[in-house]
Design a protein around this motif. Structure first.
Motif, mmCIF file in Angstrom:
data_model
loop_
_atom_site.group_PDB
_atom_site.id
_atom_site.type_symbol
_atom_site.label_atom_id
_atom_site.label_comp_id
_atom_site.label_asym_id
_atom_site.label_seq_id
_atom_site.Cartn_x
_atom_site.Cartn_y
_atom_site.Cartn_z
ATOM 1 N N UNK A 136 10.336 31.174 18.704
ATOM 2 C CA UNK A 136 11.543 31.941 19.026
ATOM 3 C C UNK A 136 12.580 31.813 17.914
ATOM 4 N N UNK A 137 12.754 30.604 17.412
ATOM 5 C CA UNK A 137 13.738 30.372 16.355
ATOM 6 C C UNK A 137 13.368 31.128 15.084
ATOM 7 N N UNK A 138 12.094 31.128 14.725
ATOM 8 C CA UNK A 138 11.642 31.848 13.533
ATOM 9 C C UNK A 138 11.940 33.342 13.669
ATOM 10 N N UNK A 139 11.819 33.866 14.890
ATOM 11 C CA UNK A 139 12.119 35.270 15.116
ATOM 12 C C UNK A 139 13.634 35.513 15.091
ATOM 13 N N UNK A 140 14.408 34.592 15.661
ATOM 14 C CA UNK A 140 15.870 34.700 15.644
ATOM 15 C C UNK A 140 16.416 34.717 14.218
ATOM 16 N N UNK A 141 15.844 33.888 13.358
ATOM 17 C CA UNK A 141 16.322 33.771 11.977
ATOM 18 C C UNK A 141 15.849 34.931 11.097
ATOM 19 N N UNK A 142 15.030 35.802 11.651
ATOM 20 C CA UNK A 142 14.575 36.962 10.887
ATOM 21 C C UNK A 142 13.416 36.691 9.956
ATOM 22 N N UNK A 143 12.706 35.567 10.166
ATOM 23 C CA UNK A 143 11.542 35.269 9.335
ATOM 24 C C UNK A 143 10.322 36.074 9.781
ATOM 25 N N UNK A 144 10.181 36.273 11.088
ATOM 26 C CA UNK A 144 9.048 37.015 11.626
ATOM 27 C C UNK A 144 9.551 38.006 12.672
#
Length: 202
Positions: A136-144
């Motif tokens: 979820x965090x990776x998606x929040x940060x715009x990485x994925x």
């Protein structure tokens, strides 16, 4: 064994072709839930640069998962670091060529995508909250960006389970080519390609 040798014989001239455009950078990720005698799931993913497979994995998950969503999250947890690493590498060596933005990770399980959008921990997800929150965090940060793709177009399926010949060769045709860049299965068995096209149109 006969099927295996037949497949090898038909694809001896085929291989992974590198070169051409590096866009889009994308990942196909899937998991086959509890499809082994020990009830462990299989993770499969392939990271693509344009039409070139760069990173791929087919691996049994270390723990027994309680649901399909959990096994899919486990797969995303394994695939995401590779996407982030490859994106950072391409930014260093080809920043003018790579299209920016999050790396799309194609997932064919709607329940998993809904869970990630809601980011709602519950009693059913608490036992794998660390992996869940990390994705979820990776998606929040715009990485994925985890997005939906129909099962018949999920290339990672070929890394997780046995498939009918039509789908197996359809997915393999995205990963391997002949030296001239053409589809190895089209020359050997053209009727397979026509059936695959019908499935895709449906």
């Amino acid at each position: 064994v006969n099927h295996l040798f037949g497949y090898i014989q038909r694809t001896m001239e085929a291989g992974i072709t590198l070169g051409g455009f590096i866009n889009p950078l994308e990942c196909f990720c899937d998991a086959a839930h509890a499809n082994n005698d020990d009830i462990k799931s299989i993770t499969g993913y392939v990271v693509m640069l344009g039409k070139c497979p760069i990173i791929w994995c087919s691996k049994k998950q270390p723990l027994v998962t309680k649901s399909t969503v959990e096994s899919e999250i486990e797969g995303l947890y394994s695939a995401t670091p590779n996407c982030m690493w490859l994106q950072d590498l391409m930014k260093e060596i080809a920043p003018e060529t790579l299209i920016g933005g999050p790396v799309p990770i194609w997932e064919d399980n709607q329940g998993t995508i809904d869970h990630l959008k809601k980011e709602n921990l519950s009693m059913r997800t608490m036992h794998f909250r660390r992996r869940y929150k990390w994705v979820c965090q990776a998606q929040q940060l715009g990485d994925i960006l985890v997005d939906y793709i129909p099962g018949v177009d999920q290339t990672a399926d070929v890394l997780t389970k046995l498939l009918p010949q039509v789908l197996h060769e359809k997915h393999c045709a995205k990963l391997i080519t002949l030296a001239d860049g053409s589809d190895p299965f089209a020359k050997v068995c053209p009727e397979i390609c026509s059936v695959a096209e019908e499935i895709e149109m449906e």
